[in-house]
Scaffold this motif. Structure first.
Motif, PDB file in Angstrom:
ATOM      1  N   ASP A 120       0.832  -1.223   0.000  1.00 25.89           N
ATOM      2  CA  ASP A 120       0.000   0.000   0.000  1.00 25.89           C
ATOM      3  C   ASP A 120       0.862   1.266   0.000  1.00 25.89           C
ATOM      4  N   PHE A 121       2.175   1.100   0.213  1.00 21.47           N
ATOM      5  CA  PHE A 121       3.082   2.254   0.345  1.00 21.47           C
ATOM      6  C   PHE A 121       4.105   2.209  -0.782  1.00 21.47           C
ATOM      7  N   PRO A 122       3.838   2.866  -1.912  1.00 22.14           N
ATOM      8  CA  PRO A 122       4.714   2.738  -3.076  1.00 22.14           C
ATOM      9  C   PRO A 122       6.156   3.153  -2.810  1.00 22.14           C
ATOM     10  N   ALA A 123       6.367   4.042  -1.866  1.00 30.34           N
ATOM     11  CA  ALA A 123       7.744   4.497  -1.617  1.00 30.34           C
ATOM     12  C   ALA A 123       8.630   3.387  -1.058  1.00 30.34           C
ATOM     13  N   GLY A 183      -7.147  13.489   5.719  1.00 33.00           N
ATOM     14  CA  GLY A 183      -8.451  12.817   5.733  1.00 33.00           C
ATOM     15  C   GLY A 183      -8.388  11.489   4.986  1.00 33.00           C
ATOM     16  N   ALA A 184      -7.722  11.503   3.816  1.00 34.59           N
ATOM     17  CA  ALA A 184      -7.602  10.263   3.028  1.00 34.59           C
ATOM     18  C   ALA A 184      -6.766   9.232   3.779  1.00 34.59           C
ATOM     19  N   THR A 185      -5.740   9.714   4.481  1.00 35.33           N
ATOM     20  CA  THR A 185      -4.888   8.800   5.250  1.00 35.33           C
ATOM     21  C   THR A 185      -5.695   8.166   6.381  1.00 35.33           C
ATOM     22  N   LEU A 186      -6.510   8.968   7.044  1.00 34.68           N
ATOM     23  CA  LEU A 186      -7.325   8.412   8.139  1.00 34.68           C
ATOM     24  C   LEU A 186      -8.337   7.406   7.596  1.00 34.68           C
ATOM     25  N   ASN A 187      -8.876   7.677   6.395  1.00 34.29           N
ATOM     26  CA  ASN A 187      -9.775   6.689   5.763  1.00 34.29           C
ATOM     27  C   ASN A 187      -9.040   5.375   5.561  1.00 34.29           C
ATOM     28  N   TYR A 188      -7.802   5.506   5.009  1.00 32.09           N
ATOM     29  CA  TYR A 188      -7.002   4.298   4.764  1.00 32.09           C
ATOM     30  C   TYR A 188      -6.755   3.563   6.087  1.00 32.09           C
ATOM     31  N   LEU A 189      -6.318   4.298   7.107  1.00 28.64           N
ATOM     32  CA  LEU A 189      -5.987   3.647   8.385  1.00 28.64           C
ATOM     33  C   LEU A 189      -7.238   3.010   9.003  1.00 28.64           C
ATOM     34  N   SER A 190      -8.386   3.669   8.797  1.00 30.02           N
ATOM     35  CA  SER A 190      -9.628   3.121   9.355  1.00 30.02           C
ATOM     36  C   SER A 190      -9.997   1.799   8.696  1.00 30.02           C
ATOM     37  N   SER A 191      -9.501   1.590   7.452  1.00 26.48           N
ATOM     38  CA  SER A 191      -9.859   0.352   6.750  1.00 26.48           C
ATOM     39  C   SER A 191      -8.991  -0.828   7.222  1.00 26.48           C
ATOM     40  N   LEU A 192      -7.959  -0.573   8.010  1.00 29.49           N
ATOM     41  CA  LEU A 192      -7.069  -1.651   8.467  1.00 29.49           C
ATOM     42  C   LEU A 192      -7.609  -2.273   9.750  1.00 29.49           C
ATOM     43  N   ASP A 193      -7.191  -3.493   9.971  1.00 27.76           N
ATOM     44  CA  ASP A 193      -7.527  -4.154  11.234  1.00 27.76           C
ATOM     45  C   ASP A 193      -6.463  -3.707  12.255  1.00 27.76           C
ATOM     46  N   GLN A 194      -6.834  -2.762  13.098  1.00 21.98           N
ATOM     47  CA  GLN A 194      -5.850  -2.148  13.993  1.00 21.98           C
ATOM     48  C   GLN A 194      -5.211  -3.179  14.920  1.00 21.98           C
ATOM     49  N   SER A 195      -5.978  -4.193  15.326  1.00 21.29           N
ATOM     50  CA  SER A 195      -5.367  -5.168  16.235  1.00 21.29           C
ATOM     51  C   SER A 195      -4.308  -5.983  15.479  1.00 21.29           C
ATOM     52  N   ALA A 196      -4.544  -6.222  14.171  1.00 24.15           N
ATOM     53  CA  ALA A 196      -3.518  -6.934  13.384  1.00 24.15           C
ATOM     54  C   ALA A 196      -2.281  -6.048  13.221  1.00 24.15           C
ATOM     55  N   GLN A 207       4.107  10.835  18.895  1.00 22.97           N
ATOM     56  CA  GLN A 207       4.470   9.424  18.664  1.00 22.97           C
ATOM     57  C   GLN A 207       3.323   8.489  19.046  1.00 22.97           C
ATOM     58  N   GLY A 208       2.538   8.864  20.033  1.00 15.78           N
ATOM     59  CA  GLY A 208       1.479   7.972  20.523  1.00 15.78           C
ATOM     60  C   GLY A 208       0.358   7.765  19.522  1.00 15.78           C
ATOM     61  N   ILE A 209       0.017   8.827  18.786  1.00 11.70           N
ATOM     62  CA  ILE A 209      -1.121   8.784  17.860  1.00 11.70           C
ATOM     63  C   ILE A 209      -0.940   7.706  16.788  1.00 11.70           C
ATOM     64  N   VAL A 210       0.337   7.353  16.530  1.00 15.84           N
ATOM     65  CA  VAL A 210       0.641   6.442  15.431  1.00 15.84           C
ATOM     66  C   VAL A 210       0.091   5.029  15.689  1.00 15.84           C
ATOM     67  N   HIS A 211      -0.231   4.736  16.937  1.00 15.30           N
ATOM     68  CA  HIS A 211      -0.556   3.342  17.270  1.00 15.30           C
ATOM     69  C   HIS A 211      -2.042   3.113  17.493  1.00 15.30           C
ATOM     70  N   GLY A 212      -2.848   3.912  16.827  1.00 19.27           N
ATOM     71  CA  GLY A 212      -4.283   3.629  16.857  1.00 19.27           C
ATOM     72  C   GLY A 212      -5.099   4.810  17.329  1.00 19.27           C
ATOM     73  N   ARG A 213      -6.413   4.619  17.242  1.00 22.42           N
ATOM     74  CA  ARG A 213      -7.340   5.662  17.650  1.00 22.42           C
ATOM     75  C   ARG A 213      -7.127   6.015  19.107  1.00 22.42           C
ATOM     76  N   GLN A 214      -7.454   7.245  19.445  1.00 19.59           N
ATOM     77  CA  GLN A 214      -7.326   7.703  20.825  1.00 19.59           C
ATOM     78  C   GLN A 214      -8.710   7.921  21.411  1.00 19.59           C
ATOM     79  N   ASP A 215      -8.783   7.836  22.732  1.00 23.07           N
ATOM     80  CA  ASP A 215     -10.043   8.180  23.390  1.00 23.07           C
ATOM     81  C   ASP A 215      -9.763   9.367  24.316  1.00 23.07           C
ATOM     82  N   ILE A 216      -9.805  10.549  23.678  1.00 20.60           N
ATOM     83  CA  ILE A 216      -9.459  11.782  24.381  1.00 20.60           C
ATOM     84  C   ILE A 216     -10.454  12.054  25.517  1.00 20.60           C
ATOM     85  N   GLU A 217     -11.703  11.669  25.261  1.00 22.53           N
ATOM     86  CA  GLU A 217     -12.727  11.874  26.289  1.00 22.53           C
ATOM     87  C   GLU A 217     -12.343  11.112  27.553  1.00 22.53           C
TER      88      GLU A 217
END
Ligand SMILES: Cc1ncc(COP(=O)(O)O)c(C=O)c1O
Length: 401
Positions: A10-13, A284-297, A200-210
Motif C-alpha cells: 500500500d506504500f509505493p515508496a 483525511g484520506a490517510t485516516l480513511n485508509y488507516l480506518s480500513s485496516l484491522d488495527q489489532s492486526a 508518537q502515541g497517535i501512530v498506534h491507533g485511535r485515541q479516546d481523548i474523552e
C-alpha cells in the motif's frame, strides 16, 4: 521468524526505496505515505484547487467540504465530542508554540510548569521560553530506570503551584508509554492544565481523548502516514475558551476596522491565513485508509517486529538499550563505539536509521550520552528489513569493535 507486512504494497515508496537499496527504519522522524494519500492529493490538485471558507464558487465549496470532512474524521479518530475542538496547525511543534503563547496570560511569576525528563525539544523549548518570559519555574519529572515517569516524584512535584503539565504520550527516544491516567489524575487534583504531546502515541491507533481527560492533545500528520505541513491541536471547550489568539490574518476575524478587530473562536480563530489545504485533505484520506485496516492486526505485527528488534540487539555484545522500550522504536549505544561512526557505516550499507540526540538533548545529557542510534518501525516494515539491519550492524561492529 518471518514477519511479512500485509500492508507493505500500500506504500509505493517502500518499493522505490528498496530499488535504491534503502531500508527505511526512521519512522519516528517521518513515515512513508499510502497510495490512498497520493491519490487524494492528485485528485485535489488535478480536479481544481481552491481556497477554503472564503469563496462562493463550486471549487471553493468542494475544497471547504473536503477540508471540513477531515476535521470530522480527526474528531472521530480522537473520540472528541465536537469538530470545533479540532484546530489545524502546521504540526505538533506549531501547536505547542500556539499553546505556549495563547495560554501565557494565565501565568503569574512564580507559577510552575511541569514537564518530564524525556520531552522532545518541541515540548520543552516553548515552555522554557514561556517560563523565561513570565518568570516561571520549569519543573522536570524524573524517569525510572525503564524510562517511565516516576509517579512518586510526580506526586511530590505536582503541587498547588503547578499551573500546567505537559508530557509526551510515547517517548521518541525511549519508546515507552507514559502513565497518563495517573499523571492526569494528579494534575486534576490541583486544577492543573494538561497538555499531551501525542506526536508518537497517535501512530498506534485511535485515541479516546474523552476517557483520557486531558485539556489539550497535539500531533503531526506526517508521523501518522499523512502529509507534512499539517498538525492538530485538540482542546477541551473550556480550555480553548481560555486560549488567546496568537497569529492574526485572514479568516480568523469576526469584525475589523482600522483600529480594532474581534476574532472568531476555535477552530477558525486559530487558523489564520490560508491553511495547508491539500495536506488537510490528504490527512483525511490517510485516516480513511488507516480506518480500513484491522488495527489489532497492525498492533500485533508492530509488537512482534519490536520484540524481534529488541531481542536481536540484546544478543549483540556491547549493545546497550536506552530504557526498556515497549513499542515502535529502540535507541541504543554500543560500548566503545561512537554513534556517529556506527551511523556512518549503517548509512553506507543503505540502512536509514537516526543517530544523535533525537531532539531530546537534555535527556541524552542526563544519561551521560552525546547521542544514540534509533531504529523506529512502521506497519510496512517486515522481518526482512530487520534482517538487513542486523547484517549491516554486524558488519559495522566487526569493523569498529
Ligand atoms: C514526541 C515528539 N513530539 C513532538 C515532535 C515534533 O513534531 P513536528 O516536528 O512534526 O512538529 C516530535 C517529532 O519528532 C516528537 O517525536
Amino acid at each position: 521468524m518471518l514477519l511479512p507486512s500485509p500492508w507493505r504494497a500500500d506504500f509505493p515508496a517502500i518499493a522505490a526505496l528498496q530499488r535504491q537499496d534503502q531500508t527505511y527504519l526512521d519512522n519516528a522522524a517521518t513515515t512513508q505515505k499510502p497510495q490512498a494519500l497520493l491519490d487524494a492529493l492528485t485528485h485535489y490538485y488535478a480536479s481544481g484547487a481552491a481556497n477554503v471558507h472564503r469563496a462562493q464558487h463550486l471549487p471553493g465549496a468542494h475544497a471547504t467540504q473536503a477540508f471540513e470532512n477531515t476535521r470530522h474524521k480527526v474528531a472521530q479518530w480522537l473520540n472528541a465530542t465536537h469538530c470545533g475542538q479540532i484546530v489545524f496547525t502546521h504540526g505538533a511543534t506549531s501547536a505547542l508554540n500556539l499553546l505556549a503563547y495563547g495560554l501565557e496570560h494565565l501565568f503569574n511569576p512564580g507559577d510552575e510548569i511541569v514537564i518530564s525528563a524525556s520531552e522532545h525539544h518541541a515540548n520543552l523549548l516553548p515552555w522554557q521560553q514561556l517560563a523565561q518570559r513570565k518568570h516561571l519555574s520549569l519543573i522536570v519529572l524524573p524517569l525510572d530506570a525503564s524510562g517511565v515517569i516516576d509517579l512518586n516524584a510526580a506526586a511530590r512535584l505536582i503541587t498547588p503551584r503547578t499551573r500546567l503539565l505537559a508530557v509526551s504520550q510515547l517517548s521518541n527516544v525511549l519508546g515507552v508509554w507514559q502513565p497518563l491516567p495517573a499523571l492526569l489524575a494528579l494534575a486534576k487534583a490541583h486544577n492543573v492544565l494538561t497538555v499531551i504531546d501525542g506526536a508518537q502515541g497517535i501512530v498506534h491507533g485511535r485515541q479516546d481523548i474523552e476517557a483520557l481527560g486531558c485539556d489539550f492533545y497535539v500531533f503531526s500528520s506526517h508521523k501518522l502516514y499523512g502529509p507534512d505541513g499539517v498538525g492538530v491541536l485538540f482542546g477541551r471547550h473550556a480550555a480553548l475558551a481560555n486560549l488567546k489568539h496568537w497569529q492574526f490574518g485572514g479568516e480568523m476575524v469576526q469584525d475589523a476596522d482600522y483600529q480594532h478587530a474581534t476574532f472568531r473562536s476555535a477552530p477558525l480563530g486559530f487558523e489564520a491565513g490560508t491553511p495547508p489545504i491539500a495536506s488537510v485533505i490528504g490527512l483525511g484520506a490517510t485516516l480513511n485508509y488507516l480506518s480500513s485496516l484491522d488495527q489489532s492486526a497492525v498492533n500485533a505485527h508492530e509488537a512482534a517486529l519490536h520484540a524481534l528488534l529488541v531481542e536481536g540487539l540484546q544478543q549483540r555484545p556491547g549493545v546497550r538499550l536506552l530504557g526498556s522500550p515497549q513499542l515502535a522504536l529502540v535507541s541504543f549505544v554500543v560500548d566503545g563505539v561512537h554513534n556517529a561512526d556506527l551511523a556512518h557505516l549503517l548509512t553506507e550499507q543503505g540502512i536509514a536509521v537516526r543517530a544523535g540526540h533525537h531532539c531530546a538533548m537534555p535527556l541524552l545529557k542526563s544519561l551521560g550520552l552525546a547521542g544514540a542510534i534509533r531504529v523506529s518501525l512502521a506497519l510496512y516494515n517486515d522481518s526482512d528489513d530487520l534482517a538487513r539491519f542486523f547484517d549491516a550492524l554486524d558488519r559495522a561492529l566487526e569493523l569498529l569493535q
